[in-house]
Design an enzyme around this catalytic site. Structure first.
Site, PDB file in Angstrom:
ATOM      1  N   ASP A  72      -7.627 -18.385   9.909  1.00  0.00           N
ATOM      2  CA  ASP A  72      -8.521 -19.031   8.935  1.00  0.00           C
ATOM      3  C   ASP A  72      -9.575 -18.062   8.416  1.00  0.00           C
ATOM      4  OD1 ASP A  72      -9.711 -19.017  11.570  1.00  0.00           O
ATOM      5  OD2 ASP A  72     -11.239 -20.404  10.843  1.00  0.00           O
ATOM      6  N   GLU A 126     -10.971 -20.477  13.917  1.00  0.00           N
ATOM      7  CA  GLU A 126     -11.916 -19.639  14.671  1.00  0.00           C
ATOM      8  C   GLU A 126     -13.303 -19.764  14.065  1.00  0.00           C
ATOM      9  OE1 GLU A 126     -14.198 -16.018  15.797  1.00  0.00           O
ATOM     10  OE2 GLU A 126     -13.655 -16.683  13.800  1.00  0.00           O
TER      11      GLU A 126
HETATM   12 ZN   LIG Z   1     -13.094 -13.237  12.533  1.00  0.00          ZN
END
Ligand SMILES: [Zn+2]
Length: 439
Positions: A107, A202
């Site tokens: 992401d 993340e």
């Molecule tokens: Zn990163």
């Protein structure tokens, strides 16, 4: 005939010392990166599902199919969009060498758009500031990015000024895939079994909670999610969040005399007590901070949320004590306002565990050196998914990707950044396998 062949073989050995050649990968890290950067994988805050956005699965599927094409085994995408795979070792006895893992996240940050990323390659950079073409107010200056001075002749990779680049962390994805590709082209490079994972979310937290350490199957791992070439991270913040609530009493202002207790003034008093030299805007390096970052104010009830950050648990505790002391002082000024403070631990400095695994950092530094880089250790003023995994039994430092200026339109990487990061991963595997082809 046989002896001639032997002679020829020895001749070759003499002319081509062990140093020799690594065959290039089928596809360069840059070429892979360009493909991944085109896919919008922006994650979203405060969602109840993992992944937070379905579009992250587009990249997950692509990476899974590329892993399969490169001969990876046990390739799977979990119900949470995590891609797992293994690369079999090529040693006589792979069980003698630890399974080493590499993890990158798919992401991109919710803070800047990652849709329609238009990657620009500034070929053969000759110094000077880089103006991004679609928004000329976006300028990567040498003053703020002194690393540019070491990048003369390199091909600098940026977005066009309207989006982030997504090098965080598609560079990590491209480098891991290119590492696998390089190993495939070079069976003479010896390595043990490798575990690979690509994770969602993340940037918004939550993705790593769904990570299955057992399925992954590694003894140690590295997140490939860092910044400048040579930078190795084995320390993160120890982090807590405080919530301070202020309870007053609301009433009609026309008849409020002697009845109304306006909690907002207590909030103002509390905020005025924050030490000016302990804030994110006044600290750097190893110095921690307290940071009131969001709140609501109202006559009846107000609240403020505060980040507490320090590399040492003792420093974090001292900051918590300070916030509590400030509550008491404000309480004495506003005895009718009920003030309450709650402190929650978010994550701990992974160094607490990694200090017992010094070889992980040492091997990473040696691998960088073998790639011609000057490695250095830098504490991260933030957290990593690896910190979470480290405390769950998978020690996991963070490795550089060559990227700079994450989460913004001035994000950049370079061709050499991608190549040297990939090369370092390959060397790292050789070091763990206890071999070196001397390249
Ligand atoms: Zn990163």
């Amino acid at each position: 005939m046989k002896s001639t062949l032997y002679a020829l073989f020895f001749c070759l050995l003499l002319v081509a010392p062990a140093s020799a050649q690594t065959n290039p990968p089928q596809e360069t890290a840059l070429s892979r990166f360009l493909r991944y950067a085109k896919i919008d994988t922006q994650s979203k805050e405060d969602q109840t599902t993992v992944p937070s956005t379905a579009k992250q699965l587009d990249l997950a599927k692509l990476l899974a199919s590329e892993l399969n094409a490169l001969g990876a085994k046990n390739v799977s995408i979990s119900e949470f969009g995590i891609v797992y795979a293994q690369i079999p070792g090529n040693l006589a006895d792979n069980s003698k060498v630890p399974v080493v893992g590499f993890i990158a996240h798919m992401d991109t940050s919710p803070s800047v758009s990652g849709a329609n990323v238009n990657v620009i390659i500034h070929k053969n950079y000759q110094g000077g500031d880089i103006v991004l073409p679609k928004d000329t107010t976006q300028i990567i200056t040498v003053e703020k990015n002194p690393d540019l001075r070491d990048m003369i002749g390199d091909d600098i990779i940026t977005a066009d000024g309207t989006t982030l680049l997504g090098s965080d962390d598609k560079a990590g994805c491209a480098e891991i895939l290119t590492m696998i590709d390089t190993l495939r082209q070079n069976p003479q490079i010896k390595h043990g079994t490798i575990a690979v994972a690509f994770t969602p979310d993340e940037e918004v937290g939550g993705g790593i909670e769904k990570f299955d350490v057992k399925t992954f199957g590694a003894k140690f791992a590295y997140t490939v999610d860092g910044e400048a070439l040579g930078e190795v991270n084995e320390e993160t913040w120890s982090a807590s969040t405080a919530t301070v609530t202020f309870k007053g009493k609301s009433t009609h202002p026309g008849t409020a005399r002697g009845v109304m207790i306006n909690s907002m003034y207590a909030v103002a008093d509390y905020l005025s007590r924050f030490p000016k030299d302990m804030l994110p805007e006044t600290t750097e390096g190893r110095v921690g901070f307290v940071h009131p970052y969001v709140g609501t104010i109202d006559v009846e009830e107000s609240s403020v949320k505060i980040l507490l950050r320090d590399f040492d648990v003792s420093g974090l505790k001292a900051k918590e004590a300070l916030l509590r002391e400030m509550v008491e002082k404000t309480g004495r000024q506003f005895p009718d306002v009920k003030i309450d403070i709650k402190v929650e631990e978010n994550y701990k400095n992974m160094k607490e565990v990694l200090k017992d695994f010094p070889q992980l950092t040492a091997n990473a530094m040696e691998a960088a050196r073998r790639s011609g880089l000057k490695p250095f250790i830098k504490p991260i003023r933030g957290g990593t998914d690896g910190a979470d995994l480290t405390f769950r039994g998978l020690p996991c430092p963070n490795l550089f990707t060559g990227g700079h200026n994450f989460h913004g339109k001035l994000e950049f990487n370079s061709r050499r950044g991608l190549e040297k990061s990939t090369e370092t991963l390959v060397h790292l595997l050789e070091i763990f396998a206890g071999t070196s082809t001397g390249r």
